[in-house]
Design an enzyme around this catalytic site. Structure first.
Site, PDB file in Angstrom:
ATOM      1  N   ASP A  22       0.850  -1.188   0.000  1.00 54.07           N
ATOM      2  CA  ASP A  22       0.000   0.000   0.000  1.00 54.07           C
ATOM      3  C   ASP A  22       0.887   1.240   0.000  1.00 54.07           C
ATOM      4  O   ASP A  22       1.767   1.373   0.845  1.00 54.07           O
ATOM      5  CB  ASP A  22      -0.871  -0.038   1.266  1.00 54.07           C
ATOM      6  N   ASP A  26      -4.286   3.715   2.700  1.00 53.29           N
ATOM      7  CA  ASP A  26      -5.708   3.362   2.853  1.00 53.29           C
ATOM      8  C   ASP A  26      -5.873   1.905   3.297  1.00 53.29           C
ATOM      9  O   ASP A  26      -6.991   1.391   3.371  1.00 53.29           O
ATOM     10  CB  ASP A  26      -6.504   3.645   1.566  1.00 53.29           C
ATOM     11  N   ASP A  30      -1.810  -1.185  -3.865  1.00 55.77           N
ATOM     12  CA  ASP A  30      -2.152  -0.399  -5.064  1.00 55.77           C
ATOM     13  C   ASP A  30      -1.049  -0.494  -6.117  1.00 55.77           C
ATOM     14  O   ASP A  30       0.001  -1.105  -5.887  1.00 55.77           O
ATOM     15  CB  ASP A  30      -2.438   1.066  -4.683  1.00 55.77           C
ATOM     16  N   ASP A  99      -4.964 -10.569 -15.434  1.00 52.06           N
ATOM     17  CA  ASP A  99      -5.894 -11.627 -15.050  1.00 52.06           C
ATOM     18  C   ASP A  99      -7.253 -11.230 -15.623  1.00 52.06           C
ATOM     19  O   ASP A  99      -7.803 -10.196 -15.259  1.00 52.06           O
ATOM     20  CB  ASP A  99      -5.959 -11.678 -13.520  1.00 52.06           C
ATOM     21  N   ASP A 200      -9.193 -16.477 -16.208  1.00 49.99           N
ATOM     22  CA  ASP A 200      -9.856 -17.007 -15.023  1.00 49.99           C
ATOM     23  C   ASP A 200     -11.005 -17.941 -15.401  1.00 49.99           C
ATOM     24  O   ASP A 200     -11.786 -17.634 -16.308  1.00 49.99           O
ATOM     25  CB  ASP A 200     -10.416 -15.811 -14.231  1.00 49.99           C
ATOM     26  N   GLU A 257      -7.125 -21.101 -16.458  1.00 49.18           N
ATOM     27  CA  GLU A 257      -7.441 -21.790 -15.205  1.00 49.18           C
ATOM     28  C   GLU A 257      -8.455 -22.883 -15.517  1.00 49.18           C
ATOM     29  O   GLU A 257      -9.600 -22.584 -15.855  1.00 49.18           O
ATOM     30  CB  GLU A 257      -8.016 -20.795 -14.192  1.00 49.18           C
ATOM     31  N   HIS A 332      -3.516 -17.368  -4.790  1.00 50.49           N
ATOM     32  CA  HIS A 332      -4.419 -16.609  -3.913  1.00 50.49           C
ATOM     33  C   HIS A 332      -5.656 -17.407  -3.498  1.00 50.49           C
ATOM     34  O   HIS A 332      -6.457 -16.918  -2.708  1.00 50.49           O
ATOM     35  CB  HIS A 332      -4.843 -15.330  -4.635  1.00 50.49           C
ATOM     36  N   ASP A 333      -5.843 -18.595  -4.061  1.00 52.57           N
ATOM     37  CA  ASP A 333      -7.002 -19.428  -3.708  1.00 52.57           C
ATOM     38  C   ASP A 333      -6.602 -20.613  -2.838  1.00 52.57           C
ATOM     39  O   ASP A 333      -7.461 -21.425  -2.476  1.00 52.57           O
ATOM     40  CB  ASP A 333      -7.653 -20.004  -4.983  1.00 52.57           C
TER      41      ASP A 333
HETATM   42  C1  NOJ Z   1     -10.820 -18.334  -9.794  1.00 47.90           C
HETATM   43  C2  NOJ Z   1     -10.129 -17.232  -9.062  1.00 47.90           C
HETATM   44  O1  NOJ Z   1      -8.782 -17.552  -8.899  1.00 47.90           O
HETATM   45  C3  NOJ Z   1     -10.866 -17.051  -7.761  1.00 47.90           C
HETATM   46  O2  NOJ Z   1     -10.183 -16.219  -6.864  1.00 47.90           O
HETATM   47  C4  NOJ Z   1     -12.243 -16.552  -8.079  1.00 47.90           C
HETATM   48  O3  NOJ Z   1     -13.015 -16.510  -6.899  1.00 47.90           O
HETATM   49  C5  NOJ Z   1     -12.964 -17.447  -9.087  1.00 47.90           C
HETATM   50  N1  NOJ Z   1     -12.132 -17.897 -10.161  1.00 47.90           N
HETATM   51  C6  NOJ Z   1     -14.137 -16.736  -9.692  1.00 47.90           C
HETATM   52  O4  NOJ Z   1     -13.708 -15.728 -10.583  1.00 47.90           O
END
Ligand code: NOJ
Length: 563
Positions: A22, A26, A30, A99, A200, A257, A332-333
């Site tokens: 950041d 905030d 960013d 992305d 995605d 993905e 990130h998932d």
């Molecule tokens: C995969 C993404 O990596 C995830 O973070 C997202 O929630 C879903 N696709 C829906 O876009």
């Protein structure tokens, strides 16, 4: 043979912009924050940065719900900031991968506002609308985030389909005009000069004709129906067209993905003769510690090394010379790899280095997720209020609602919540880990005084320095990029070992995935004399008195054959 394919030879670093850096206090990362860290990224040796969605979005799914594909979300900056970042990255030889979400938009996208306004609106058909069946939802498909994929809209008394949250209505790729508009948008970004795309949820852009209900022997209200909306033939014709019409002249790096497939099916996307994508993110290895795929991720099972090896090896060998792999162990998932596949206690540093050795010595483009390079770990917030991820919150609500014990539900969340990977990047040991001067949007992991970039920079034995060496090594030895992979000891429960061979050059990678000290015989053709150590995460290496290899906890070694 000449090997020069830049996206094969690149190492990618994934940035989750909200949690990276950041610059304006905030509490949210960013574009300026990324700009300020470009030296750090080039210093690490990566070639490409993949930035998770930064488009205008109401943020129900942290940007994966795009309201406007042509503008930047205000908290991240402006389009000028993006242009400046792109130019500066290019100046330093860094490429930028966007992305892009093609499967759905935000329910606040202008198209959806029109679409929902009336059944005869020209954009009605941009999304997937159906009337109910006897007052019930149109079919029994379960959403990735729990509940039905259908949401009733009182405005026109019909349901729209959303595979993810109700704020992410799925687009209808059968509508040629919508498809045209999407192609144009991709073109617009290419003209701007971006170098690649991560598409995605691209496996889901086509749905089974007629949207039939899934097999449901127990007559449940909703059931997983992945096969009815994943990797269908129409996805390939769409990608083929996208490539022909838009991508080809620019030659961007593309990764899709694609959950729910094995390597043979993946060839339909990445086969050299297919004209679709460069590579895909596969998910098989992400479910080795789950009872089943998809929503089954929450139900834990202990993972077994032979199974992990079998999956990875199948992908390595099937795609060799026929397509290309994308290798990752976290994003990130997903939970943090050192907490999931390594040891985030006593052997955190060594096990993170061992896992890095694995990722950077496979065939395929390696993806490093922010924080992996310093061994960031999972987080365990005690209170659900401290979580931010919509999937996690839905899971909690649903399961507490069904009467499950809170500690059981929290246990699953600590293991699998996507927020494990979304806590802010730990830059130093000052307040909020140097991520922000304000209040971070999600709490910083409390271990930041011990785990942070500044500390890692000072320690020559750190995970960070080890990553730098590995990345440099990969660039120096083409065998690590293109060499054929051969798995050794497939059934060994502790050791993951393989060779990589290209022409005259051969490397041997040995990884101990355990806290104990297993022994290993030299593979055929290798011995103490001809094996030259290229890198290792321990300072002294041991042999047994019979000349076998004796591995220390989480040890990694790479040898090169000296001929
Ligand atoms: C995969 C993404 O990596 C995830 O973070 C997202 O929630 C879903 N696709 C829906 O876009």
């Amino acid at each position: 043979m000449v090997y020069i394919v830049w996206w094969k030879e690149s190492v990618v670093y994934q940035i989750y912009p909200n949690s990276f850096k950041d610059s304006d206090g905030d509490g949210q990362g960013d574009l300026q924050g990324i700009y300020d860290k470009l030296d750090y990224l080039t210093g690490l040796g990566v070639d490409v940065i993949w930035i998770c969605p930064i488009y205008d979005s109401p943020g129900h799914d942290n940007g994966y719900d795009i309201r406007d594909y042509y503008s930047i979300l205000r908290k991240y900056g402006t389009m000028e900031d993006f242009d400046r970042l792109l130019a500066e990255a290019h100046k330093r030889g860094l490429k930028i991968m966007m992305d892009l979400v093609l499967n759905h938009t935000s329910d606040e996208h202008a198209w959806f506002a029109e679409s929902r306004s009336s059944q005869v609106n020209p954009k009605r058909d941009y999304y997937i609308w159906r009337s109910g069946k006897n007052g019930q939802v149109p079919n029994n498909w379960e959403s990735y985030f729990g509940g039905s994929v259908w949401k009733h809209d009182p405005e026109t008394n019909e349901y729209y389909l959303h595979l993810y949250t109700e704020h992410q209505p799925d687009l209808n790729w059968n509508n040629a005009q919508m498809a045209e508009e999407m192609y144009e948008m991709v073109h617009w970004w290419l003209q701007k000069g971006v170098d690649g795309f991560r598409f995605d949820a691209v496996a889901h852009i086509a749905k089974a004709e007629g949207l039939p209900s899934a097999h449901n022997p127990d007559n449940l209200p909703v059931v997983p129906a992945y096969q009815l909306f994943s990797n269908l033939e129409q996805v390939h014709s769409i990608l083929n067209k996208l490539n022909d019409m838009i991508l080809k002249p620019y030659g961007p790096m593309t990764v899709g993905e694609t959950s729910g497939l094995g390597p043979e099916q993946a060839l339909a996307y990445v086969g050299t003769d297919r004209n679709e994508l460069n590579m895909v993110f596969q998910f098989e290895h992400m479910f080795v510690d789950a009872q089943s795929s998809g929503i089954g991720k929450w139900n834990h099972r202990d993972w077994k090394l032979p199974e992990l090896k079998e999956i990875m090896s199948r992908w390595q060998t099937v795609l060799h010379d026929r397509g290309w792999n994308a290798n990752y162990m976290g994003n990130h998932d997903q939970p943090r790899p050192v907490s999931r596949f390594g040891n985030d206690g006593k052997y955190r540093v060594r096990s993170a280095q061992m896992l890095a050795t694995w990722m950077l010595t496979l065939e395929g483009t390696p993806y490093i997720y922010q924080g992996e390079e310093i061994g960031m770990t999972n987080v365990a917030f005690l209170d659900i209020e401290d979580y931010r991820d919509i999937e996690t919150m839905n899971y909690y609500r649903q399961h507490i609602g069904q009467g499950r014990a809170k500690h059981e539900v929290m246990q699953a969340i600590w293991r699998k919540s996507r927020d494990n990977a979304r806590t802010p990047m730990q830059w130093d040991d000052t307040k909020h880990a140097g991520f922000t001067d304000g209040e971070p949007w999600i709490q910083v992991n409390e271990n930041y005084p011990e785990i942070n970039v500044a500390d890692a920079e000072r320690d020559p034995q750190s995970i960070l320095h080890y990553y730098r060496k590995l990345i440099a090594l990969r660039k120096q030895h083409k065998v690590l990029i293109y060499g054929a992979y051969e798995l050794l000891l497939p059934d060994d429960p502790d050791i993951y070992a393989y060779t990589r061979t290209l022409d005259e050059e051969q490397m041997l990678v040995i990884l101990n995935f355990r806290e104990h000290e297993p022994e290993m015989q030299w593979p055929e053709g290798w011995n103490d004399e001809n094996a030259k150590t290229v890198i290792s995460n321990v300072s002294r290496r041991y042999s047994t008195d019979k000349g076998a290899i004796l591995l220390q906890p989480y040890e990694a070694r790479i040898y090169r054959m000296q001929r």
